[in-house]
Design a protein around this motif. Sequence first.
Motif, PDB file in Angstrom:
ATOM      1  N   VAL A 187       0.857  -1.175   0.000  1.00  0.00           N
ATOM      2  CA  VAL A 187       0.000   0.000   0.000  1.00  0.00           C
ATOM      3  C   VAL A 187       0.899   1.233   0.000  1.00  0.00           C
ATOM      4  CG1 VAL A 187      -1.796   1.261   1.233  1.00  0.00           C
ATOM      5  CG2 VAL A 187      -1.783  -1.238   1.291  1.00  0.00           C
ATOM      6  N   THR A 188       0.680   2.120  -0.969  1.00  0.00           N
ATOM      7  CA  THR A 188       1.433   3.364  -1.027  1.00  0.00           C
ATOM      8  C   THR A 188       0.462   4.527  -1.113  1.00  0.00           C
ATOM      9  OG1 THR A 188       1.625   3.164  -3.426  1.00  0.00           O
ATOM     10  CG2 THR A 188       3.465   2.345  -2.134  1.00  0.00           C
ATOM     11  N   LYS A 189       0.866   5.653  -0.556  1.00  0.00           N
ATOM     12  CA  LYS A 189       0.057   6.864  -0.617  1.00  0.00           C
ATOM     13  C   LYS A 189       0.918   7.970  -1.213  1.00  0.00           C
ATOM     14  CE  LYS A 189      -2.826   5.628   3.270  1.00  0.00           C
ATOM     15  NZ  LYS A 189      -3.403   6.019   4.542  1.00  0.00           N
ATOM     16  N   HIS A 190       0.350   8.679  -2.196  1.00  0.00           N
ATOM     17  CA  HIS A 190       1.081   9.755  -2.852  1.00  0.00           C
ATOM     18  C   HIS A 190       0.091  10.810  -3.301  1.00  0.00           C
ATOM     19  CE1 HIS A 190       4.380  11.640  -4.959  1.00  0.00           C
ATOM     20  NE2 HIS A 190       3.688  11.636  -6.084  1.00  0.00           N
ATOM     21  N   ASP A 191       0.277  12.030  -2.873  1.00  0.00           N
ATOM     22  CA  ASP A 191      -0.592  13.152  -3.243  1.00  0.00           C
ATOM     23  C   ASP A 191      -2.066  12.865  -2.977  1.00  0.00           C
ATOM     24  OD1 ASP A 191       1.590  14.661  -4.094  1.00  0.00           O
ATOM     25  OD2 ASP A 191       1.434  13.924  -6.152  1.00  0.00           O
ATOM     26  N   GLY A 192      -2.358  12.237  -1.830  1.00  0.00           N
ATOM     27  CA  GLY A 192      -3.740  11.965  -1.454  1.00  0.00           C
ATOM     28  C   GLY A 192      -4.360  10.771  -2.140  1.00  0.00           C
ATOM     29  N   VAL A 193      -3.575  10.040  -2.934  1.00  0.00           N
ATOM     30  CA  VAL A 193      -4.083   8.862  -3.636  1.00  0.00           C
ATOM     31  C   VAL A 193      -3.472   7.621  -2.988  1.00  0.00           C
ATOM     32  CG1 VAL A 193      -4.161   7.635  -5.837  1.00  0.00           C
ATOM     33  CG2 VAL A 193      -4.308  10.126  -5.793  1.00  0.00           C
ATOM     34  N   THR A 194      -4.320   6.658  -2.657  1.00  0.00           N
ATOM     35  CA  THR A 194      -3.855   5.398  -2.084  1.00  0.00           C
ATOM     36  C   THR A 194      -3.855   4.339  -3.170  1.00  0.00           C
ATOM     37  OG1 THR A 194      -4.792   5.980   0.062  1.00  0.00           O
ATOM     38  CG2 THR A 194      -4.274   3.657  -0.309  1.00  0.00           C
ATOM     39  N   ARG A 195      -2.732   3.654  -3.317  1.00  0.00           N
ATOM     40  CA  ARG A 195      -2.603   2.604  -4.332  1.00  0.00           C
ATOM     41  C   ARG A 195      -2.326   1.286  -3.622  1.00  0.00           C
ATOM     42  NH1 ARG A 195      -0.095   2.340 -10.030  1.00  0.00           N
ATOM     43  NH2 ARG A 195       0.547   0.167 -10.121  1.00  0.00           N
ATOM     44  N   ILE A 196      -3.062   0.246  -4.031  1.00  0.00           N
ATOM     45  CA  ILE A 196      -2.888  -1.091  -3.470  1.00  0.00           C
ATOM     46  C   ILE A 196      -2.463  -2.011  -4.592  1.00  0.00           C
ATOM     47  CG2 ILE A 196      -4.007  -3.001  -2.276  1.00  0.00           C
ATOM     48  CD1 ILE A 196      -5.993  -0.914  -1.158  1.00  0.00           C
ATOM     49  N   ASP A 197      -1.293  -2.631  -4.442  1.00  0.00           N
ATOM     50  CA  ASP A 197      -0.758  -3.548  -5.450  1.00  0.00           C
ATOM     51  C   ASP A 197      -0.567  -4.924  -4.831  1.00  0.00           C
ATOM     52  OD1 ASP A 197      -0.294  -1.767  -7.743  1.00  0.00           O
ATOM     53  OD2 ASP A 197       1.159  -0.803  -6.416  1.00  0.00           O
ATOM     54  N   VAL A 198      -0.962  -5.972  -5.563  1.00  0.00           N
ATOM     55  CA  VAL A 198      -0.684  -7.334  -5.135  1.00  0.00           C
ATOM     56  C   VAL A 198       0.793  -7.579  -5.387  1.00  0.00           C
ATOM     57  CG1 VAL A 198      -1.194  -9.767  -5.504  1.00  0.00           C
ATOM     58  CG2 VAL A 198      -3.019  -8.082  -5.709  1.00  0.00           C
ATOM     59  N   ARG A 199       1.479  -8.072  -4.371  1.00  0.00           N
ATOM     60  CA  ARG A 199       2.917  -8.308  -4.494  1.00  0.00           C
ATOM     61  C   ARG A 199       3.202  -9.424  -5.489  1.00  0.00           C
ATOM     62  NH1 ARG A 199       6.127  -6.934   0.465  1.00  0.00           N
ATOM     63  NH2 ARG A 199       7.382  -8.658  -0.256  1.00  0.00           N
ATOM     64  N   ASP A 200       4.312  -9.305  -6.216  1.00  0.00           N
ATOM     65  CA  ASP A 200       4.703 -10.327  -7.183  1.00  0.00           C
ATOM     66  C   ASP A 200       4.989 -11.667  -6.511  1.00  0.00           C
ATOM     67  OD1 ASP A 200       4.476  -8.593  -9.317  1.00  0.00           O
ATOM     68  OD2 ASP A 200       6.592  -8.004  -9.262  1.00  0.00           O
ATOM     69  N   ASP A 201       5.444 -11.631  -5.256  1.00  0.00           N
ATOM     70  CA  ASP A 201       5.788 -12.873  -4.557  1.00  0.00           C
ATOM     71  C   ASP A 201       4.648 -13.399  -3.687  1.00  0.00           C
ATOM     72  OD1 ASP A 201       5.879 -10.839  -2.701  1.00  0.00           O
ATOM     73  OD2 ASP A 201       7.754 -11.479  -1.773  1.00  0.00           O
TER      74      ASP A 201
END
Length: 69
Positions: A32-46
Amino acid sequence: MSDEKSFEENRHDQLTTAPKATEADAAPRIDVTKHDGVTRIDVRDDAAVRPGPGQGDPAAEKDVPVSGD
């Protein structure tokens, strides 16, 4: 000082409580990353477990474009 467990500690305890559970069951599956008020959720490659249909399921097969006929 608080005796309450952190989210990570509770998650680990919950995911490793089952009789055949291993430490790998509690491994992180998302970033989970947050940048400029936007939260992004990425499924990990592993990640051992990923969303969506599994291999061999027709829904997992490569998409074929529909002809314009």
